[in-house]
Design a protein around this motif. Sequence first.
Motif, short mmCIF file in Angstrom:
data_model
loop_
_atom_site.label_atom_id
_atom_site.label_comp_id
_atom_site.label_asym_id
_atom_site.label_seq_id
_atom_site.Cartn_x
_atom_site.Cartn_y
_atom_site.Cartn_z
N GLY A 83 0.94 -1.18 0.13
CA GLY A 83 -0.04 -0.15 0.04
C GLY A 83 0.93 1.41 -0.21
N MET A 84 1.84 1.27 0.83
CA MET A 84 2.72 2.40 1.22
C MET A 84 3.38 2.61 -0.49
N PHE A 85 3.99 1.43 -1.04
CA PHE A 85 5.01 1.74 -2.34
C PHE A 85 4.11 2.19 -3.51
N LEU A 86 2.52 1.59 -3.52
CA LEU A 86 1.90 2.08 -4.52
C LEU A 86 1.30 3.63 -4.28
N GLY A 87 1.31 4.26 -3.01
CA GLY A 87 1.14 5.48 -2.64
C GLY A 87 2.48 6.33 -3.04
N ILE A 88 3.55 5.86 -2.82
CA ILE A 88 4.67 6.55 -3.40
C ILE A 88 5.04 6.83 -4.96
N LEU A 89 4.63 5.74 -5.45
CA LEU A 89 4.69 5.65 -7.10
C LEU A 89 3.60 6.89 -7.47
N PHE A 90 2.56 6.70 -6.93
CA PHE A 90 1.64 7.99 -7.61
C PHE A 90 1.90 9.46 -7.01
N SER A 91 2.52 9.38 -5.79
CA SER A 91 2.99 10.90 -5.47
C SER A 91 4.18 11.26 -6.27
N TRP A 92 5.03 10.46 -6.69
CA TRP A 92 6.34 10.97 -7.52
C TRP A 92 6.12 10.97 -9.06
N LEU A 93 5.19 9.96 -9.41
CA LEU A 93 4.97 10.03 -10.90
C LEU A 93 3.61 10.92 -11.23
N VAL A 94 2.85 11.20 -10.38
CA VAL A 94 1.63 12.21 -10.76
C VAL A 94 1.73 13.22 -9.96
N LEU A 95 1.82 13.31 -8.78
CA LEU A 95 1.71 14.50 -7.93
C LEU A 95 2.93 15.52 -7.74
N ALA A 96 4.15 14.88 -7.66
CA ALA A 96 5.02 15.83 -7.75
C ALA A 96 5.12 16.96 -8.87
N LYS A 97 5.13 16.62 -9.90
CA LYS A 97 5.23 17.75 -11.15
C LYS A 97 4.12 18.76 -10.75
N ARG A 98 3.04 18.41 -10.31
CA ARG A 98 1.91 19.35 -10.19
C ARG A 98 2.04 20.28 -8.95
N PHE A 99 2.63 19.84 -7.72
CA PHE A 99 3.15 20.48 -6.71
C PHE A 99 4.21 21.50 -7.10
N MET A 100 5.16 20.92 -7.83
CA MET A 100 6.25 21.93 -8.45
C MET A 100 5.71 23.08 -9.30
N LYS A 101 4.85 22.92 -10.09
CA LYS A 101 4.46 23.92 -10.81
C LYS A 101 3.35 24.74 -9.98
N GLU A 102 2.53 24.13 -9.24
CA GLU A 102 1.66 25.02 -8.20
C GLU A 102 2.48 25.93 -7.43
N THR A 103 3.69 25.49 -6.89
CA THR A 103 4.34 26.22 -6.03
C THR A 103 4.87 27.41 -6.60
N LYS A 104 5.30 27.41 -8.03
CA LYS A 104 5.92 28.50 -8.58
C LYS A 104 4.72 29.35 -9.02
N LYS A 105 3.90 28.92 -9.41
CA LYS A 105 2.52 29.70 -9.79
C LYS A 105 1.95 30.75 -8.69
N TYR A 106 1.86 30.02 -7.45
CA TYR A 106 1.20 30.83 -6.22
C TYR A 106 2.18 31.33 -5.51
N ASN A 107 3.54 31.04 -5.70
CA ASN A 107 4.50 31.55 -4.86
C ASN A 107 4.35 31.29 -3.01
N VAL A 108 4.24 30.16 -2.75
CA VAL A 108 3.96 29.76 -1.59
C VAL A 108 5.24 28.80 -1.14
N TYR A 109 5.19 28.57 0.20
CA TYR A 109 6.48 27.99 0.78
C TYR A 109 5.76 26.72 1.84
N THR A 110 4.43 26.63 1.99
CA THR A 110 3.93 25.63 2.84
C THR A 110 2.73 24.75 2.25
N LEU A 111 2.37 23.55 2.76
CA LEU A 111 1.01 23.09 2.13
C LEU A 111 -0.22 23.77 2.55
#
Length: 483
Positions: A83-111
């Motif tokens: 379960g943890m490995f599947l979550g890690i795969l999803f977070s790195w392959l799907v979510l990481a790129k979105r987080f990177m772009k959203e951080t730059k777009k909104y200029n934020v430092y925390t979740l």
Amino acid sequence: MNFSGSTVVFAEIIVYIFLMLLVGVYFCRKDLDHADYFLGGNKLPGWALAFSERATGESAYMFLGAVGFIYTTGLSGIWILSGMFLGILFSWLVLAKRFMKETKKYNVYTLTDYIAVRFPNHSNVIRWFSSIIMVIFFTCYLAAQFSGVGKTLYSFSGLDITVGTVIIGFIIIAYSCMGGFMSVVWTDTIQSFLMLLAFIIVPIAGYFEIQQNGLSISTELTAMGNGADNWFGGLTGLALGAMLFTNLSWFFGWLGGQPQLSSRFMALKDEKELKTAQTVAIGWTLIVYVGAFLTAIFAAVIYKQGTIEDSEMILPHMVFDLLPPWVSGIIISGILAAIMSTASSQLLVITTSISEDIIHKAMGISMKSTTLVKISRLMVIFSGLVGIVISLASGSIIYNMVSFAWAGVGNTFSAIILLIFYWKKTSGTGVVVTIITGFLSAILWSISPLEAIVSAKASTFIICLIVGIFVSLYWPDKQRKTV
């Protein structure tokens, strides 16, 4: 372990700790602004962020809690790691790129800041509720790490758990305080190598011990009983479904809701660094998870149930029993590394929640960047001391404490992040109600009889997702403004 062996182990641990402090001192001497202190100023390489995220994600839970759990349950323990490995795969392959772009777009430092700026009409309420909840749950999470420190040191030296907890606790506070995110990431990078080494060496040593003693893995697992020799724990029907769902539910906590992990995605510089980070993170996880599973199974074959008083200490026991002192010192440093990396990251989550999200943003108190860094350092010291006190007072069970915090923060905010990323109808009211629901659900479900059927880790995510959708549809934002 004899005196000379114990001395060698202590010497190696002292060298390791001294190295961690040097990293903190190095960054303390630098002129850090709050962007550097909270998120590294987008100056860190992807491979270092990947090592840091993995070291942070695999805490005392992996070395002590998960290995101890699989040691007592047998082959069916693999579903937790799955379960943890599947979550890690999803977070790195799907979510990481979105987080990177959203951080730059909104200029934020925390979740929390990211969620707040997406819903300006509810921003202060979101900041207050999110920060309070994160501080509460992560203080418990931090206490679990400190408990792991005390247990680990006691396992090989007999050093009083209170003394060990306080000493290492102060060291973690020191280097986290000095360098913030920068020092935490670079110490994590060193620590992740030690963790990797540990889960390569220990299962190999366990396998050779089994071969030398002529033991049969299948025979010994069968003798354990309780379905230890079965991948499904000997369960069928609803019981099997409940077991699989509960164990696989660790997946939900990796879907962007853990601020100490999401911050590594937010700190990524560009897509080139992202690809490097993805390769490093996934490869590291495969090696460590396979090693952790084999370690636990081999331990179950070598040491009969009941011979180890505290099952969460089976790995340290195995290390000192099977390996020479100089190797044991390296492995124990790896266990301490897992604990220290997670604890330091959790300290930063608590700190940024108070100093950045509440004092700076929610309360609107303007201050110089250097002043904000000074306040953050004071918050690190205060939060760390509170975590030490709670750890000593609770005598916490690591597996349960981490699972509780995982539900309260990881699963609650994972539901919110997925709604924000992938459903345009998500409303500010829906987010606020979801945060409150997740907080109450994690607590009430954990203490109810339902926890024995379905873990709060699963129920909290599902409840939050349903509540977020329902409330957003019922109370949509009339004028959705984004920054």
